[in-house]
Design a protein around this motif. Structure first.
Motif, short mmCIF file in Angstrom:
data_model
loop_
_atom_site.label_atom_id
_atom_site.label_comp_id
_atom_site.label_asym_id
_atom_site.label_seq_id
_atom_site.Cartn_x
_atom_site.Cartn_y
_atom_site.Cartn_z
N ASP A 13 -6.36 -3.84 -3.59
CA ASP A 13 -5.71 -4.90 -4.38
C ASP A 13 -6.63 -5.50 -5.44
OD1 ASP A 13 -3.45 -4.55 -2.75
OD2 ASP A 13 -4.24 -5.97 -1.28
N GLY A 40 0.20 -0.81 -2.87
CA GLY A 40 1.14 -1.63 -3.61
C GLY A 40 0.48 -2.07 -4.90
N HIS A 41 1.03 -1.67 -6.03
CA HIS A 41 0.42 -1.98 -7.32
C HIS A 41 1.41 -2.78 -8.16
CE1 HIS A 41 -2.44 0.92 -5.94
NE2 HIS A 41 -1.62 1.92 -6.06
N THR A 298 1.55 -6.99 -1.60
CA THR A 298 2.78 -6.48 -2.21
C THR A 298 3.60 -5.72 -1.17
OG1 THR A 298 1.26 -5.89 -3.99
CG2 THR A 298 3.55 -5.31 -4.33
N ARG A 304 -3.47 -12.62 1.71
CA ARG A 304 -4.75 -11.92 1.67
C ARG A 304 -5.86 -12.91 2.00
NH1 ARG A 304 -3.20 -9.38 -4.12
NH2 ARG A 304 -1.82 -7.72 -3.40
MG MG Z 1 -2.30 -3.40 -3.92
#
Ligand code: MG
Ligand code: GDP
Ligand code: IMO
Length: 429
Positions: A13, A40-41, A298, A304
Motif C-alpha cells: 500500500d 488493492g490499488h 482497499t 492500516r
Molecule cells: Mg494496496
C-alpha cells in the motif's frame, strides 16, 4: 532505454498503483507477475477513482495489460473486476488484456481453507486477506493446481480435481469446515471457462515479440519486500516472492528485461494484518497519520497500522529487491507535524543492531532507535516541482536517501495522477 519494474519496499500500500498509472504513459505494456486479488490499488484520475486488484494498472491509460504465469487468478473475482472497470469506461477485451494460460486458479476451496486455518491459528493468525492466496500457491508448488489451460481439457480437469479435492476436503474436514463436491467446483468453473479462456494466451511469446519490436514493458509488483515469503517478516508474509527478480519468472521473460527497479516507499510506514512493526505508533500522531492518509485497506477495509519511516527496513528492501531508485509517496500526509522521526537502527535486548533479525521472537522484541528532525508547516500537497517544496521537506527527503543508500527519483504529493515530481525518468536509464 530500458524497461521498468515497480515493487513495494515496505508492507504494501505504498502507492504502487498511482505510480504505475503515472509511469504507464511512457510504457506500451504493463505486466502483473505475482500475487493475486489480495492486492488493492487505488488510482485517482480527475473525478474518477479506479480500484484495481488483479488487473494491471496500465489498463487505465489504455495500455495492454498482462497477467503473468506468476499470478494466482480467481476467475470470478477477475470477471467481476473487469465488469466493474468496464462500467467506468475502460476497454478490457482479449486485445487489451492477455492472461498466461499457465496461471494457476484460485478455487473456492482455497478461500475456505485460508479462512479455516486463520480461525484455527487463534492468537498466532497472520491476518491474511482470506482470499485463498496461500493455499493456491501451495497447490502450484505441490503440482496439483488447476491452471487456466486445464479448462480447455475436460478429461484433464476431471482427474486433477479428484486429486485436489482429496487433499483439500481432508484438511477442511479436519478443521471442522464445510467440504466441496467435484460437481460444485466443475459448475463454478464451467460458468466462467469460455470467457476466461478467451483472454488466455502464451504470454511469454507475446512479450518476447514485444521485446524484439522495442516495446517498453512496465512490470507491476503487488505487496512488498517485507511481505516477501523469503525476505519478509516470516511467517507474517504473503505466499509469493515480491522482489523484482521474480518479474522475470512470473512473466516468462529473461532477467535482463527487468530494467530499472523502482522501489515505492511511503514517507512513513503502514501495515495491514498481524506481524512485527517496530516503528508502529499507538498515539495521537499515529491516529492523525492514519486519518489524513485515509489508511484503510482497499481489499478488506481494515485500518492500516501506522508508524514512522523505518530506514533500516527500507535499506534492506532496496538491497534484496535490487532497487535502482525510490518513488517516495504521501509526503503531504506529514505536512504540519512539529517533529518527524526516522528509525535509523534498533535495540535488541539492550544491544544496538543495524539490521532486522530473522527469528519471530527477536523481531517482536526489537525497539527502534530514532533520529528526530523538525517538520514543516507549509503544505506540500499537490506540489508538482521540487521548487514548490519547503526546505525542511527537502531535508527530510535527502536524509532518507542517505539512510537507505538509494536515490529518490520520484516524489508523490497527492493521490491525483499528476501531482508527481520526476527527478529522473526510469525509462531513460
Ligand atoms: Mg494496496
Ligand atoms: P498500492 O497497493 O501500493 O497500490 O497502494 P494503495 O492504492 O493500496 O494505497 C495507497 C493510497 O494512497 C491510495 O488511496 C492512493 O490514492 C493514495 N496515494 C498515493 N500516493 C499518494 C500521495 O502522494 N499522497 C496522498 N495523500 N495519497 C496518495
Ligand atoms: P498491495 O498490492 C498490504 C498482507 C495481508 C496479510 C499478509 C498475508 O495492495 O500492496 P495474504 O492474503 O496475501 O495471504 O495475506 O499480507 N497483504 C497486503 N498488505 N497490501 C497488499 O497488497 C497486501 N497483500 C497481502 O494483510 O498481512
Amino acid at each position: 532505454m530500458s524497461n521498468v519494474t515497480v515493487i513495494g519496499t515496505q508492507w504494501g500500500d505504498e502507492g504502487k498503483g498511482k505510480i504505475v498509472d503515472w509511469l504507464a504513459s511512457r510504457a506500451d505494456i504493463v505486466v502483473r507477475f505475482q500475487g493475486g486479488h489480495n492486492a488493492g490499488h487505488t488510482l485517482v484520475v480527475g473525478e474518477q477513482v479506479y480500484k484495481l486488484s488483479l488487473l494491471p494498472s496500465g489498463l487505465v491509460r489504455g495500455k495492454v495489460g498482462v497477467i503473468g504465469n506468476g499470478v494466482v487468478v480467481d476467475p470470478h473475482a477477475l470477471m467481476t473486476e473487469i465488469d466493474r472497470v468496464s462500467a467506468q469506461g475502460l476497454v478490457v477485451n482479449p486485445e487489451t488484456l492477455w492472461i498466461a494460460e499457465s496461471a494457476p486458479l484460485i478455487l473456492p476451496v482455497h478461500g475456505a481453507l485460508d479462512r479455516a486455518r486463520e480461525a484455527a491459528r487463534g492468537d498466532h493468525k497472520i491476518g491474511t486477506t482470506g482470499r485463498g492466496i496461500g493455499p493456491a500457491y501451495e497447490d502450484k508448488v505441490a503440482r496439483r493446481a488447476i491452471r487456466i489451460c486445464d479448462l480447455a481439457e475436460p478429461e484433464t480437469l476431471d482427474w486433477k480435481l479428484d486429486e485436489l479435492l482429496l487433499h483439500h476436503n481432508t484438511l477442511l474436514a479436519g478443521l471442522g469446515a464445510d467440504t466441496f463436491t467435484k460437481e460444485e467446483i466443475k459448475a463454478w468453473l464451467a460458468e466462467i471457462a469460455p470467457r476466461l479462456l478467451s483472454f488466455a494466451c502464451p504470454v511469454w511469446d507475446r512479450l518476447d515479440e514485444a521485446r524484439r519490436a522495442g516495446r517498453r514493458i512496465l512490470f507491476e509488483g503487488a505487496q512488498a519486500v517485507m511481505l516477501d515469503v523469503d525476505h519478509g517478516t516470516y511467517p507474517y508474509v504473503t505466499s509469493s516472492n515480491t522482489i523484482a527478480a521474480v518479474a522475470a519468472s512470473g512473466a516468462g521473460v529473461g532477467p535482463s528485461s527487468i530494467g530499472f527497479v523502482l522501489g515505492i516507499a511511503k514517507a512513513y510506514t503502514t501495515r495491514v494484518g498481524e506481524g512485527p512493526f517496530p516503528t508502529e505508533l499507538h498515539d495521537d500522531i499515529g491516529r492523525t497519520i492514519g486519518e489524513r492518509g485515509h489508511e484503510f485497506g482497499t481489499v478488506t477495509g481494515r485500518s492500516r497500522r501506522c508508524g514512522w519511516f523505518d530506514a533500516v527496513m527500507v535499506r534492506r528492501a532496496c538491497r534484496v529487491g535490487g532497487v535502482s531508485g525510490i518513488a517516495l509517496t504521501k509526503l503531504d500526509i506529514l505536512d504540519g507535524l512539529d517533529e518527524i522521526s526516522i528509525c535509523t537502527g534498533y535495540e535488541l535486548d539492550g544491544e544496538k543492531i543495524n539490521f532486522f533479525p530473522s527469528a519471530p521472537g527477536a523481531q517482536a522484541r526489537v525497539r527502534p532507535v530514532y533520529e528526530t528532525m523538525p517538520g514543516w508547516q507549509e503544505t506540500t500537497a499537490g506540489a508538482r516541482s521540487w521548487a514548490e517544496l519547503p526546505a525542511q521537506a527537502i531535508k527530510y527527503v535527502r536524509r532518507i536517501e542517505e539512510l537507505i543508500e538509494a536515490p529518490v527519483t520520484l516524489l508523490s504529493t497527492s493521490p491525483e495522477r499528476d501531482d508527481t515530481i520526476l527527478m529522473r525518468d526510469p525509462f531513460e536509464d
